[in-house]
Structures are given as C-alpha cells and as structure tokens.
Design a protein around this motif. Structure first.
Motif, PDB file in Angstrom:
ATOM      1  N   GLN B  48     -62.116  18.935 -49.212  1.00  0.00           N
ATOM      2  CA  GLN B  48     -61.947  18.755 -50.281  1.00  0.00           C
ATOM      3  C   GLN B  48     -63.113  18.142 -50.611  1.00  0.00           C
ATOM      4  N   ILE B  52     -67.004  19.278 -51.992  1.00  0.00           N
ATOM      5  CA  ILE B  52     -67.183  17.874 -53.047  1.00  0.00           C
ATOM      6  C   ILE B  52     -68.833  17.592 -52.779  1.00  0.00           C
ATOM      7  N   ARG B 229     -65.737  30.172 -62.356  1.00  0.00           N
ATOM      8  CA  ARG B 229     -67.487  29.351 -61.967  1.00  0.00           C
ATOM      9  C   ARG B 229     -68.591  29.965 -62.770  1.00  0.00           C
ATOM     10  N   HIS B 246     -59.271  21.895 -70.309  1.00  0.00           N
ATOM     11  CA  HIS B 246     -59.382  20.212 -70.178  1.00  0.00           C
ATOM     12  C   HIS B 246     -59.582  19.468 -70.709  1.00  0.00           C
ATOM     13  N   SER B 255     -58.535  15.205 -62.427  1.00  0.00           N
ATOM     14  CA  SER B 255     -59.061  15.886 -61.240  1.00  0.00           C
ATOM     15  C   SER B 255     -58.161  16.487 -60.590  1.00  0.00           C
ATOM     16  N   TYR B 258     -60.361  19.545 -61.325  1.00  0.00           N
ATOM     17  CA  TYR B 258     -60.966  19.531 -60.538  1.00  0.00           C
ATOM     18  C   TYR B 258     -61.024  19.970 -58.904  1.00  0.00           C
ATOM     19  N   GLU B 261     -59.684  23.467 -58.014  1.00  0.00           N
ATOM     20  CA  GLU B 261     -60.783  24.651 -58.719  1.00  0.00           C
ATOM     21  C   GLU B 261     -61.480  24.703 -57.120  1.00  0.00           C
ATOM     22  N   TYR B 262     -61.576  23.396 -56.807  1.00  0.00           N
ATOM     23  CA  TYR B 262     -62.197  23.826 -55.203  1.00  0.00           C
ATOM     24  C   TYR B 262     -61.690  24.372 -54.267  1.00  0.00           C
TER      25      TYR B 262
END
Lengths: 163, 392
Positions: B48, B52, B229, B246, B255, B258, B261-262
């Motif tokens: 993660q 990022i 994406r 969101h 978060s 967030y 998503e990753y």
C-alpha cells in the motif's frame, strides 16, 4: 459431520436465518436488501461446507451480485422507495394466512419425508468438469431451451422498455 | 520444494504440522487460515505504502514536476506522513446520514478486496486456496464490489454521492459482461478454471498474452473500468459530481476507501500477470530469482501501467463509457470466443493459434472501429434541434 463442519454449519445457518428474518421485518427497504446479501452469503457458505464450490460461486455471482444489483436499480427508479421506505400494507391478515399455510405444508413435508441419503445414486463428482459434462452433454436440451427462454424474456423486456 | 526460499521454507506447513498433535482438526484449519491472512498482510501493507508513493511520484513525473520529495529521501516517507495526517483529521458524520450503513460501508469495501487474494498464486506452492473454480470465484467476488459503493452513496444523504453510486452500479453491470466473456476464451484454451493450472498451461505453451491478445485488451479495459480509475472514473469524477460516493467521507473512513482502491488495483495487476503473463514463471534467461519475486515484479509493472494510463488519458463521459462496453468490447469478445472455440476444436499448434489471434486482434480492433466510427461513444440524443423560425 465432524466438529469443524458442525461449527461452520451452525454459524452459517444462524447467520442466514437471522438475516432472512431481518429482511422481512425491517421497515427500511435498503436495509432489507443489505441483509438479503448477508443471507445469500450465508447460503453460499453452506454450499461450500457441502463441497459444492461451483454452486456457491454461482450463488454469490447471481444472487448476491446480479439480483441485488437489480433490486438497487428498482429502488433507484422508484422514488417512493427511497424516501418512504417500506410502508405497512393493508393485506396483513391474508399474508399471515398464506405464510401460515405455507409453513404447515413445509413442516408436514419435512416430517413425513424419510430422510435417508440414497447412497447408491448420490453424486460423487462435485468437480467443475462433472457439472460441465452433465450440463452440455446429458442435459444439453433443457439447458439450451432455458437459455433461449431467457433470451426471449430479455428481448421482450427491451421491446417493452422502448415503447 | 520443501525447505527452499522459493516457498519461504514452507513456514505454514511447518507450523501446522507442529500443532497437529495439540489442536483438534477444526482449530488447525483456523490456524492455517490465520497464517495465510498474516502472510497476505505482510505483502499488502508495505505494498500500500509503496504503491501510493509510486503513483504520486510517477504522476508527478508525467506532469513534469517532481512529485513528493520533502519527507525522507526522494519523499519515501510521504505515504507514512499522509497516513498520520489522515488519521488525525476530524471524522465528520453529516446530519441525516444513515449512521449504521455510513459507518459500515468503508469496512465492507475491504471484504471483496481482500477475498480476491485467496486464489492469487504467488508461486508454485504459494497460494492460499487453489480452488477448482478459481477464476469463477474471482468473478463472483468482484461482482460484490458494487455493494459497498452503493452503501456509501446511499447512506450519505447527498445527491452527488447517490449519483456516483448509481453510475457505479450501471458501470459495473455493463463491464462485468465483457470481463467475463474475455476470461471465457482464456479458459477454453487452458481447459481449467484453476489459476495454478492456468499458469502451468502457460509454462507448457506460450504465455497467454501471445495466444489471446484480444482477450487481454478486453480484460484490461473492463478491469480498469471496474477499478474506477481515471479514464473510467465517472463514479467519482471530480469535475462532475465532486467525489462521487465518498463525497461525505473524511479522515480515517475516507482513507479506508483510498486504501481499498489500491488493494483492488494490486489484485487486478496480480490477476493480469497470473492469467496473461505467466504468473510466477520467469522470463527465459533470468531463472535465478525465486518465483514469488518474479510475480511481485510483474504485479508492480502492471501497477505502473495503470498509473501510466491514468496520467495519459482524459476521463470519458458516462454515455461514452457505456457505449464502449456494449458496442465495442462485447461484440469483439463474442467473436473472440467463436474463433477460439474453432481453434481449440481443430487442435491447432500454439504458434499457429498465436499468429492467427494476433492478426485477428489487430484486424478486429481496426476494422470494427473503422466500421462503427465514433458511433460507439457518440451520444445520439444530443443532436442540435433547430428552432423553428416564427412566421411574421
């Protein structure tokens, strides 16, 4: 049934039953849909404990995925469902009667049926190849007919929507 | 393969066999599962932070700026700083939200995102559950991804959030179909739904991206649509609907979306590399590195491809996105299934299949886009209606 399977079964059965009760008793229709997902997931889990992985995956894909998405679509397209939730109907006594009669029938069948697993003819091949062989070789005609039926229903829905 | 770096000295098996005398059978299953989850987190949590950082740095470079470079060497500690910052933010619960659903949605987002990793093969023996139905399991889990998005959008009591959720449902339903159809042609060649067997098929024959280039293209486009994406992120298009589902989320709850998503992007990269790019198989020359390192390298490569696409392409309009799925990807996927079926039936040599399919992919994509022009992405209803002049 060994201990592990028994534990898994009772947890999954409890989850399925409780969320099914929540589906019919909650006022908010969106919450009902969410509990329906949970109930479907519990049923899929029970299929997994029965070694029926394929049916479990299809259960999640079609019921928890597609059917619920269909319900969400229906909710979005009917404004009342979003604002007022699930209003009380005036058909409560007939509904209760029907549910009671259905319960009597199911309970009667459940008590009367001799629950002996037919050891000789019980399916042993749970693999995806066995299922595919049954679907596309032995029962290919019913399979094809049902897919044509679904196609006709889909075309009918499109024709209705375009009018 | 026992006692080998290639499967981490089989720690899982060693622990389980050590405990097998002490614990009953059902507890052993739980222990084995817990070890698997911990192993996954050992991969996912650093990933993660790494992804990022990679994404911010790469996007910065694509936009001719430096990207994060203040915190730590090359800005390497930026994701940690971001995490601390985001946890410290106020957690706002707006008035009129459906509290239970609003709080549950960020947590539920993680369930499909993590479940996918159960069938991802990190190496010959490094797979949590090599299910018989492997790829079908992936598809059925990914169909659940829409539910948390809708929970978030509906419970927020915000028009933009609800619009985002509605778009998400429409988009997921549309792109599920080409995604599944593209996978079917791959499954027809391998003859198995097991991910492990799909990889070993590629070891015996060619890698799948040479055999099924069209399926790869369709899978890649549909998967990146399911990921929401940038070229396809109409669900959270900032210029149209603030942040989509969101919009009302802040602090730690935001978060969660967030990070999920990753997690999803990494999962799709892993599926891409397992199904189309040989999984843990190494490139012909460099056989020295362990298999799991090859697989992780491939995952990161495809993550970078996703970042590249995000930085390059502008966002599509909602109706263009639907047109692409239904008028372009769906017919091509059906033709591909037909051709693959004939090839498998005639039992052609892999090299010949590869040659035919590459020619077919180029021909079909070029021919079909020539044939329908921009009709796939043009909105028929937005034509100019001339005002009838008033008769004087």
């Amino acid at each position: 049934m060994d201990t592990g399977t028994a534990i898994a079964f009772y947890i999954l059965a409890g989850l399925t039953t409780i969320s099914a009760i929540m589906v019919v008793s909650l006022r908010n229709i969106f919450h009902s849909v969410l509990f329906l997902v949970l109930s479907f997931a519990g049923i899929a889990g029970i299929y997994v404990t029965l070694n029926a992985e394929f049916v479990a995956a299809i259960q999640v894909l079609i019921y928890a995925g597609a059917i619920v998405v269909l319900m969400l679509f229906a909710m979005m397209l009917t404004t009342n469902a979003m604002t007022e939730g699930n209003p009380a109907g005036h058909l409560r006594p007939p509904a209760m009667l029907t549910a009671f009669l259905f319960f009597i029938t199911v309970a009667y069948v459940g008590v009367v049926t001799p629950w002996q697993p037919r050891a000789a003819s019980a399916p042993t091949d749970f693999s995806i190849n066995g299922i595919a062989d049954l679907l596309f070789n032995v029962y290919v005609l019913p399979f094809e007919i049902s897919s044509v039926l679904l196609l006709v229903a889909m075309i009918g829905a499109i024709v209705l929507a375009r009018d | 393969m026992n006692g080998d770096i290639h499967n981490f000295f089989n720690i899982d098996g060693a622990i389980v066999s050590a405990l097998s005398g002490i614990l009953p059978a059902w507890a052993l299953v739980i222990v084995a599962g817990l070890i698997g989850i911990i192993a996954l987190l050992v991969f996912l949590v650093p990933s993660q932070l790494a992804t990022i950082w990679i994404e911010r740095k790469l996007i910065g470079r694509f936009q001719i700026r430096y990207g994060p470079n203040r915190v730590g060497l090359f800005g390497l500690l930026q994701p940690l700083a971001d995490a601390v910052k985001i946890v410290g933010k106020e957690s706002i619960t707006p008035a009129g939200v459906d509290k239970w659903v609003f709080w549950l949605a960020p947590i539920v987002t993680f369930i499909p995102a993590l479940l996918v990793y159960a069938v991802i093969p990190f190496g010959p023996n490094l797979i949590l559950a090599d299910l018989d139905i492997g790829i079908l399991y992936l598809i059925s889990i990914s169909s659940l991804g829409v539910i948390p998005v809708f929970m978030a959008g509906w419970s927020s009591n915000n028009k933009y959030a609800l619009l985002g959720a509605m778009r998400s449902v429409a988009q997921m339903v549309s792109y599920e179909i080409p995604l599944v159809l593209s996978i079917i042609s791959v499954v027809m060649m391998t003859g198995s739904l097991k991910i492990g067997e799909m990889v070993s098929f590629q070891a015996d024959n060619l890698w799948m991206f040479l055999l099924q280039p069209l399926a790869l293209l369709i899978f890649f486009i549909s998967a990146s649509a399911e990921l929401n994406r940038t070229p396809m992120d109409i669900v959270e298009g900032e210029s149209e609907i603030i942040a989509g589902y969101h919009t009302e989320y802040s602090g730690f709850k935001f978060s969660m979306f967030y990070v999920a998503e990753y997690t999803n992007v990494l999962a799709v990269s892993a599926i891409l590399s397992a199904v189309f790019f040989g999984g843990w198989l190494s490139a012909p020359i460099l056989d020295l590195l362990p298999a799991w390192l090859w697989f992780i390298a491939k995952i990161y490569f495809f993550f970078c491809v996703f970042v590249w696409i995000r930085a390059t392409l502008p966002r599509m309009r909602a109706d263009q996105l639907m047109g692409l799925a239904w008028k372009f990807l769906l017919p091509l996927a059906l033709v591909n299934i037909l051709v693959t079926g004939i090839e498998v039936y005639m039992n052609l040599h892999p090299l010949l299949i590869s040659f035919i399919n590459i020619a077919l992919a180029i021909g079909l994509v070029a021919g079909w886009s020539e044939l329908i022009g921009n009709r796939a992405v043009r909105n028929e209803r937005r034509q100019y209606i001339p005002v009838v002049p008033v008769v004087r």
